[in-house]
Scaffold this active site. Structure first.
Site: not given
Ligand code: ZN
Length: 494
Positions: A258-259, A262, A288
């Site tokens: 997830h990170e 980003h 996101e």
């Protein structure tokens, strides 16, 4: 020095002050001992005030207007627009309010950590009350027409409104509740093997390998641990991921992916825009969409694990006997749960919906801060059919409100929707994306995203970027169709 260069120079100064705060905040969440908290809040508050004063200064306004007269290229026009938007927001706010908010969000963070650890909401309530008060003052200073909340959400998602969010959630609530209910009537896959016995050092090595494989550069970034994973960056060439190593191995794996989503977006901005408002993700919703693409669409797909399950089994021999299909079903288990960051793709947006409703009521004052735990628990029961067993697993679980991030949550749902809207087009452009993932060839996927989204930085406003990249405004149809099709197959629904 040309008027554009003069404007850039002023924004390099502002960037230095902002980045100093970001480094201190990263350090506070990753390494700082508890004892540092009070000095750190004072230091952060002073930097926030200095940043604000320089941005609001008359001379910064003059630099923007002179650059506006000289700007011709799309890039220069965008730079002027972005600088002006920042300054226009800043001059609405008195410096004292900015400093007070910075101090409170730093102190509030420490209070929140303690309140959550000790499961004592009463410790945190006074900070939250003060923060809501500051946010109301902030919204009124920015100005608003329909609802106070509109002024706050616009900070994270240019042009978004409370009414727009209500429409989005209105369209999600029924179909997602129905799908979750249908799934609830089916047998659940076994996922016990995902819990327990995973050494943190091995989790670190595995997740670093994973994010490097999808294209995250460790020459221009690193990964550390934090209580609440996040991604921050100090330059296009210095992007920081955080994750956490828990009993459930998915926490580290999907937190890191997830990170890293980003992070890839941040690393993808043109280097020439570094340290200027042109660099970096254009809005939280678009941001996101990228974290969710890498975490869910790619990271929870069967082909992805066709590639990586053997390597996971090498790192954790405990998993040696788990088959690919069983693993795939386990990491996609849908079950109403208490914790948003660990929620599955189907129920996730219901967690966000709860926060959206509650923060709207807190801001308008129809919900008192003291009544938040009860309202939270009741809403969870209504939306997800489960009641939190403690405030730590209820209204104290997220860091956001302690930092004054009101209007931030809905961007998570926008990102979920957008990730599928973008992916539909990417998949039809690239052909057999499953084969690419199974072979570990992520360059064509990253390249497509780089071309349409990452390389644009903040050049184009979010609404227009979405329109240009996907040919239509943000909608829920691709997301809902993807949920039906994926989970229909996994759970054998009619
Ligand atoms: Zn995220």
């Amino acid at each position: 020095m040309s008027p554009i260069e003069a404007l850039q120079s002023r924004f390099y100064d502002l960037n230095a002050l902002g980045t100093a705060q970001a480094v201190m905040d990263w350090d506070q969440q990753c390494y700082m001992p508890m004892g540092g908290a009070s000095a750190r809040s004072a230091q952060g508050g002073i930097l926030a005030r200095m940043h604000h004063e320089l941005l609001a200064e008359e001379s910064t306004g003059e630099l923007i207007e002179r650059a506006a007269e000289a700007a011709e290229s799309e890039e220069d026009l965008a730079l002027v627009r972005l600088c002006r938007r920042r300054r226009d927001k800043a001059i609405c706010l008195p410096a004292a309010l900015v400093e007070e908010k910075a101090v409170l969000s730093s102190e509030g963070h420490e209070t929140w950590v303690r309140a959550r650890r000790e499961n004592r909401y009463a410790l945190f309530a006074p900070s939250l009350r003060r923060m809501m008060d500051i946010k109301r003052q902030e919204a009124d200073a920015f100005g608003w027409t329909d609802h106070r909340y509109d002024a706050l959400i616009d900070l994270y998602e240019e042009g978004a409104t409370k009414a727009g969010c209500e429409e989005m959630f209105g369209g999600l609530r029924g179909p997602l509740s129905d799908l979750a209910k249908e799934i609830g009537e089916r047998p659940q896959p076994e996922d016990g093997f995902l819990h327990g016995g995973f050494a943190p050092a091995a989790q670190a090595a595995f997740t670093e390998m994973l994010v490097q494989s999808i294209g995250f550069s460790f020459e221009r970034g690193r990964q550390d641990t934090a209580a609440h994973p996040f991604c921050t960056n100090f330059s296009v060439a210095d992007v920081r991921l955080t994750t956490r190593y828990q009993d459930y191995i998915g926490s580290a794996i999907f937190g890191s992916l997830h990170e890293a989503g980003h992070g890839l977006y941040e690393q993808g901005s043109p280097m020439a825009w570094d340290r200027l408002p042109l660099a970096g993700g254009v809005s939280l919703g678009v941001h996101e969409s990228q974290s969710r693409t890498w975490e869910n669409i790619i990271g929870r797909s069967r082909p992805f694990w066709e590639r990586f399950l053997p390597r996971l089994q090498e790192a954790f021999p405990l998993l040696a006997s788990v088959g690919l299909d069983d693993f795939h079903r386990a990491i996609n288990r849908v079950q109403p749960s208490l914790i948003r960051v660990e929620a599955d793709e189907v129920t996730y947006n219901l967690h966000v919906l709860a926060r959206f409703e509650l923060e709207c009521r807190l801001i308008e004052g129809s919900l008192d801060v003291d009544d938040l735990p009860e309202a939270w628990n009741a809403l969870y029961e209504e939306l997800l059919g489960i009641r939190p067993d403690s405030d730590a697993n209820g209204c104290l679980q997220d860091v956001h409100w302690s930092a004054g991030l009101i209007g931030y949550f809905p961007t998570y749902s926008m990102g979920n929707l957008l990730s599928h809207q973008i992916w539909s087009l990417l998949a039809s452009d690239l052909g057999d994306v499953d084969a690419l993932m199974a072979e570990g060839r992520f360059e064509p996927i990253l390249g497509w995203l780089q071309d349409r989204i990452y390389s644009k930085g903040s050049l184009i406003p979010p609404g227009e970027l979405i329109l240009r990249a996907t040919g239509k405004p943000l909608g829920s149809e691709d997301y809902l169709a993807a949920m039906r099709s994926k989970y229909g197959a996994l759970y054998g629904l009619a």
